[in-house]
Design an enzyme around this catalytic site. Structure first.
Site, PDB file in Angstrom:
ATOM      1  N   GLN A 128      -7.610  -5.344   9.633  1.00 26.13           N
ATOM      2  CA  GLN A 128      -6.490  -4.970  10.506  1.00 26.13           C
ATOM      3  C   GLN A 128      -6.844  -3.819  11.440  1.00 26.13           C
ATOM      4  O   GLN A 128      -5.955  -3.140  11.964  1.00 26.13           O
ATOM      5  CB  GLN A 128      -5.258  -4.596   9.668  1.00 26.13           C
ATOM      6  CG  GLN A 128      -4.688  -5.756   8.871  1.00 26.13           C
ATOM      7  CD  GLN A 128      -3.354  -5.415   8.250  1.00 26.13           C
ATOM      8  OE1 GLN A 128      -2.325  -5.359   8.909  1.00 26.13           O
ATOM      9  NE2 GLN A 128      -3.357  -5.190   6.942  1.00 26.13           N
TER      10      GLN A 128
ATOM     11  N   ARG B 100       2.138 -11.270  10.190  1.00 28.57           N
ATOM     12  CA  ARG B 100       3.480 -10.698  10.391  1.00 28.57           C
ATOM     13  C   ARG B 100       4.547 -11.677   9.909  1.00 28.57           C
ATOM     14  O   ARG B 100       5.688 -11.291   9.669  1.00 28.57           O
ATOM     15  CB  ARG B 100       3.746 -10.395  11.872  1.00 28.57           C
ATOM     16  CG  ARG B 100       2.857  -9.379  12.564  1.00 28.57           C
ATOM     17  CD  ARG B 100       2.650  -8.128  11.797  1.00 28.57           C
ATOM     18  NE  ARG B 100       1.439  -8.203  10.990  1.00 28.57           N
ATOM     19  CZ  ARG B 100       1.150  -7.396   9.988  1.00 28.57           C
ATOM     20  NH1 ARG B 100       1.991  -6.464   9.622  1.00 28.57           N
ATOM     21  NH2 ARG B 100       0.019  -7.521   9.313  1.00 28.57           N
TER      22      ARG B 100
ATOM     23  N   LYS C  59       0.816  -1.221   0.000  1.00 30.21           N
ATOM     24  CA  LYS C  59       0.000   0.000   0.000  1.00 30.21           C
ATOM     25  C   LYS C  59       0.852   1.274   0.000  1.00 30.21           C
ATOM     26  O   LYS C  59       0.468   2.268  -0.627  1.00 30.21           O
ATOM     27  CB  LYS C  59      -0.950   0.012   1.192  1.00 30.21           C
ATOM     28  CG  LYS C  59      -0.284   0.072   2.558  1.00 30.21           C
ATOM     29  CD  LYS C  59      -1.293   0.005   3.676  1.00 30.21           C
ATOM     30  CE  LYS C  59      -0.635  -0.014   5.034  1.00 30.21           C
ATOM     31  NZ  LYS C  59       0.100   1.213   5.343  1.00 30.21           N
ATOM     32  N   THR C  60       2.010   1.242   0.670  1.00 31.18           N
ATOM     33  CA  THR C  60       2.845   2.449   0.705  1.00 31.18           C
ATOM     34  C   THR C  60       3.347   2.791  -0.695  1.00 31.18           C
ATOM     35  O   THR C  60       3.430   3.967  -1.067  1.00 31.18           O
ATOM     36  CB  THR C  60       4.024   2.266   1.676  1.00 31.18           C
ATOM     37  OG1 THR C  60       3.520   1.905   2.963  1.00 31.18           O
ATOM     38  CG2 THR C  60       4.825   3.552   1.804  1.00 31.18           C
TER      39      THR C  60
ATOM     40  N   ASP D 287      -3.763   7.153   4.731  1.00 28.43           N
ATOM     41  CA  ASP D 287      -3.297   5.790   4.979  1.00 28.43           C
ATOM     42  C   ASP D 287      -3.958   5.246   6.243  1.00 28.43           C
ATOM     43  O   ASP D 287      -4.381   6.008   7.119  1.00 28.43           O
ATOM     44  CB  ASP D 287      -1.772   5.807   5.158  1.00 28.43           C
ATOM     45  CG  ASP D 287      -1.168   4.418   5.182  1.00 28.43           C
ATOM     46  OD1 ASP D 287      -1.832   3.464   4.720  1.00 28.43           O
ATOM     47  OD2 ASP D 287      -0.030   4.284   5.657  1.00 28.43           O
ATOM     48  N   GLU D 288      -4.045   3.920   6.364  1.00 28.38           N
ATOM     49  CA  GLU D 288      -4.604   3.245   7.542  1.00 28.38           C
ATOM     50  C   GLU D 288      -5.986   3.810   7.908  1.00 28.38           C
ATOM     51  O   GLU D 288      -6.274   4.123   9.059  1.00 28.38           O
ATOM     52  CB  GLU D 288      -3.647   3.386   8.743  1.00 28.38           C
ATOM     53  CG  GLU D 288      -2.246   2.871   8.502  1.00 28.38           C
ATOM     54  CD  GLU D 288      -2.156   1.349   8.481  1.00 28.38           C
ATOM     55  OE1 GLU D 288      -3.205   0.683   8.493  1.00 28.38           O
ATOM     56  OE2 GLU D 288      -1.023   0.829   8.439  1.00 28.38           O
TER      57      GLU D 288
END
Length: 670
Positions: free
Chosen positions: A247, A603, A29-30, A216-217
Site C-alpha cells: 500500500q 477499498r 492494525k489500529t 503507523d503506516e
C-alpha cells in the site's frame, strides 16, 4: 485481548525487541497499535509519558487517541504522545530552539508561503513559465530535505545547470528562513534529525523521554523520517512499526517502501508478525487483489483472506466513451440503491486523476443524486483568501512574520528580496519582528533610502488600519484596507481570465461576509482578533469536513481513498495510460501503479465494479484506448463482463429489472 485474532495478540504481546507488523489492508492494525499501548502501560509498567505513537494524518492520530481513551484511564494515559511525524518534530524543535538557530514564536511556512518566498528570491513573476521554474526548485529543495541533504551537499552533487541553480537557491532560501525566524514543513523533520545527530545531550534527553515508540503506516516514511525513528530507538530497539509495502503509493512525495526492508539490515533480530486476516472484504475481492499485487516483486510475502464469504462476481464494464462511462455509473448507482435498499453513502467512485470526476458530477446532478468530492480544494487554500487572511493576521498580530512576508509585496510595492533579507537581518540584530523594525530610524543605515521609505509607509498605513479596527470599527477597517489596496484590481489583473478574476473577487467578499457574520453572531468575542483566530483554524474546518457523514455518494482519487472502505466501489477509467498512468509506463515504473490498483480493489467490502471507455478525447481528438493490464492480471473466472462487446444474457437482464422493480416497491412502501 479476547477480541484479537492470534496474530494480532502476538503483535501486541511481543515487547522483547524490535517488531515489524506487516498489516494487510483491512487487517485491524489500529486495534493492534492502541491495544499495544494499553498493554505496555498495564502489563509492563511503562509510564504513558515514555510512550509515543506517530502516524501521518491528524485524523489517524485523533482516532488512536479516542480508542486509547476507551482502553486506559485518563490518569494512566497522562503524558502519552500520539501525533503526526511533523507534530513530534515540532515538539523536539521547541525543546531546543537555540540549538536549531530559532527563536521563540517562529513561523511555519506552508507550501504556498514557501513558493512566494522563493519567487521573491528568484525575482520571478507570475507567468506560467516563471511559476514552473519556482515549482521545480521548490520540489528539489523538498526532496533534498527529505533525503537529509544540506545546501552544501546539494551543490556538490548537482550535475546539471538546473540542479546547480536549485542548490544555490536552496542555500539562499534557507538563509532567508532563518533570518525571518521561520521554518518550512520539511524542516519539521530535517531540523530535529540534525539536532539529534549533532547534539548528544538533546539525543539522550529524547531517548529518555521516549522509551517505546510505535509507528503507523511505516511504508510511507521518507529517509528523514526513517532516520528520526532510528535515532530515537537506538540502541535498545524498543519499537513496533506497522506497515504494508503493498500500500505504498506516495513515492511522488518522498515515501520509500524499501524502508521496511532496511529495518532487517539495521536490526538483524527484527521480529516479523504478519496480519493477513481481512475484516473488510469478500473472499473474491481479496483473491483479485492478491492476484494483481503478486505481479510486484516482494521482500515480504503475504496473502489476505477473509471469513466474509466468497461474494459476488467483480463486474468489468466497457463503455463507448467517457460520456457513456459516467452516465452508466450514475445510472447503476441509482438502480443498485433501489435494488438493495442502500444509502447513497454506501457507494464510492474512485479514479486516478481529479479531472475524471467533472463529467460524473454533471451526471449525478442531472439525476439529483447527492454526492461529495473528497480531497477537494479548501476555500482557505485559494491564493486571494490566504493573502487577505495574512493582512488580517498582521492587523491583529504585528509579530506574525509569516503573514508579513506573504503580503509585503502583495500587491507589489517594489520591495525586493535583497531588501527583505537585510530587513530580516536587522530585525534579528534588534531582537524584534520584521513589522516592528519597518519604521526604525536606523534602518536607513542598512537599506537604500527608497526601500526604507516604502517599508515605513507600509507600516504607517497598517498602523492606521489597526487603530481604526480597535475603535469598534473592525469591519470598516477591513473594507477600507481592501479598497485602498485596490485589491480587487490586483486580483483581476493576475487572473488568467475575466471569469476566474470574478470568482476570485467573489472569494474575497465571501471571506469578509463570513467575518462580519461571525462577529454579529458571537456575543462574547466580537473583537476582530478573536474572530480572525477562529478563522485561522483551517485545520479544524477541514477536520469537520472530513468527518461529514451525510448521505452522499463519495467521489475521490485513489490516493485519497487509502485507509477508507465502502460497501460498493466503482473504479473508473481502468485503462492503459490512465491506470497505469502514462508517465509511469514511459518511466517503466508500473510497480507503484499496481499498488494503487491494489489499494482501490481493497477499498470495496461487498461489491466491486471496474469501468473503462473504448475511446477517450485527448487534446481535442478522439482516440482509441486499451483496457488496463491490471484487468488481465485478475482471475478471469471471477470477472463478469458487461457493456460494449460483452455477451448479452437476457435472463440476467430480466433479473436485474425485477430486482429494481421490487426495490422501488419497497422504497415506496416505506
Amino acid at each position: 485481548m479476547n477480541n484479537l485474532n492470534p496474530r494480532q495478540q502476538e503483535a501486541v504481546m511481543y515487547t522483547q525487541g524490535p517488531l515489524l507488523v506487516l498489516a494487510g489492508a483491512g487487517s485491524g492494525k489500529t486495534s493492534v497499535i492502541t491495544r499495544k499501548i494499553a498493554w505496555l502501560i498495564e502489563h509492563h509498567q511503562i509510564s504513558a509519558r515514555h510512550i509515543a505513537a506517530v502516524t501521518f494524518t491528524n485524523k489517524a492520530a485523533r482516532e488512536m487517541k479516542e480508542r486509547i481513551g476507551t482502553l486506559v484511564s485518563r490518569s494512566a494515559s497522562r503524558g502519552l504522545i500520539v501525533s503526526t511525524f511533523h507534530n513530534l518534530g515540532l515538539r523536539i524543535l521547541k525543546s531546543d530552539l537555540a540549538l536549531c538557530g530559532l527563536r521563540s514564536g517562529f513561523s511555519i511556512l506552508d507550501q504556498a508561503d514557501g513558493r512566494e518566498l522563493l519567487k521573491e528570491l528568484l525575482h520571478q513573476g507570475d507567468s506560467e513559465r516563471d511559476l514552473d521554474a519556482v515549482d521545480f526548485i521548490l520540489h528539489r529543495i523538498s526532496s533534498w530535505k527529505n533525503d537529509l541533504v544540506s545546501p552544501e551537499q546539494a551543490l556538490s552533487l548537482a550535475q546539471t545547470d538546473d540542479e546547480q541553480r536549485a542548490a544555490i537557491s536552496y542555500s539562499r532560501y534557507n538563509r532567508m528562513l532563518r533570518a525571518c525566524n521561520a521554518v518550512d514543513f520539511d524542516d519539521l523533520i530535517f531540523l530535529p534529525v540534525t539536532l539529534l545527530r549533532d547534539h548528544p545531550s538533546a539525543l539522550e534527553k529524547w531517548r529518555n523521554r521516549i522509551r517505546y515508540l510505535l509507528v503507523d503506516e511505516y511504508q510511507d516514511t521518507n529517509s528523514a523520517q526513517y532516520e528520526l525513528v532510528r535515532l530515537l530507538v537506538e540502541p535498545l530497539g524498543r519499537f513496533t512499526v506497522v506497515g504494508d509495502d503493498d500500500q505504498s503509493i506516495y513515492a511522488w512525495r518522498g515515501a520509500r517502501p524499501e524502508n521496511l526492508a532496511q529495518l532487517q539490515q539495521d536490526w538483524p533480530h527484527l521480529n516479523i508478525v504478519k496480519l493477513e486476516q481481512n475484516y473488510r472484504s469478500s473472499g473474491r475481492i481479496l483473491k483479485a487483489a492478491n492476484a494483481v499485487i503478486a505481479n510486484n516483486p516482494h521482500v515480504f510475502e503475504k496473502t489476505l483472506w477473509s471469513d466474509y464469504g466468497y461474494g459476488e462476481p467483480i463486474r468489468v464494464v466497457a463503455l463507448a466513451d467517457e460520456e457513456a462511462e459516467t452516465e452508466w455509473i450514475a445510472t447503476d448507482i441509482f438502480h443498485q440503491r433501489l435494488q438493495r435498499g442502500l444509502r447513497w453513502k454506501d457507494f464510492a467512485v474512485l479514479y486516478r486523476g481529479n479531472f475524471q470526476s467533472r463529467a460524473l458530477e454533471t451526471k449525478l446532478q442531472t439525476m439529483q443524486i447527492p454526492y461529495k468530492v473528497s480531497g477537494g480544494r479548501s476555500f482557505f487554500s485559494h491564493t486571494e483568501v490566504k493573502d487577505l487572511m495574512c493582512y488580517l493576521r498582521l492587523l491583529v498580530n504585528p509579530d506574525d512574520d509569516n503573514a508579513f512576508l506573504r503580503i509585503i509585496n502583495t500587491p507589489r510595492r517594489e520591495i525586493g528580496s535583497a531588501t527583505l533579507e537585510k530587513l530580516a537581518g536587522w530585525a534579528a540584530k534588534r531582537g524584534q519582528g520584521l513589522y516592528h523594525v519597518c519604521d526604525d530610524m536606523a534602518l536607513d543605515s542598512v537599506l537604500p533610502a527608497r526601500g526604507a521609505e516604502r517599508l515605513r509607509e507600509f507600516k504607517q498605513w497598517m498602523d492606521q488600519k489597526r487603530e481604526l479596527s480597535q475603535r469598534d470599527h473592525s469591519t470598516q477597517a477591513v473594507r477600507e484596507l481592501i479598497s485602498e489596496l485596490n485589491y480587487e484590481g490586483w486580483v483581476r489583473q493576475n487572473a488568467s481570465s475575466p471569469r476566474i478574476g470574478d470568482r476570485r473577487v467573489e472569494n474575497v467578499w465571501t471571506l469578509v461576509g463570513s467575518l462580519e457574520r461571525m462577529m454579529e453572531r458571537d456575543e462574547e468575542d466580537r473583537d476582530l482578533a478573536s474572530t480572525i483566530a477562529r478563522l485561522v483554524l483551517i485545520d479544524m474546518l477541514e477536520q469537520q469536513d472530513n468527518e461529514d457523514d451525510t448521505d452522499r455518494v463519495q467521489l475521490l482519487t485513489l490516493h485519497a481513498a487509502k485507509g477508507l472502505e465502502y460497501p460498493h466501489v466503482y473504479l473508473m477509467g481502468i485503462e492503459e495510460e490512465l491506470l497505469p498512468h502514462r508517465a509511469s509506463i514511459e518511466d517503466d515504473n508500473i510497480v507503484e501503479e499496481r499498488r494503487l490498483m491494489y489499494v482501490g480493489i481493497t477499498r470495496a467490502k461487498a461489491n466491486l465494479t471496474l469501468t473503462h471507455a473504448l475511446t477517450r478525447k485527448q487534446f481535442g481528438e478522439r482516440v482509441g484506448t486499451v483496457p488496463s493490464r491490471f484487468i488481465e492480471e485478475m482471475p478471469q473466472d471471477d470477472l463478469q463482463f458487461h457493456g460494449e462487446g460483452a455477451v448479452h444474457d437476457p435472463d440476467q437482464a430480466d433479473a436485474i429489472a425485477q430486482n429494481s422493480l421490487a426495490g422501488l416497491r419497497a422504497l415506496l412502501g416505506d
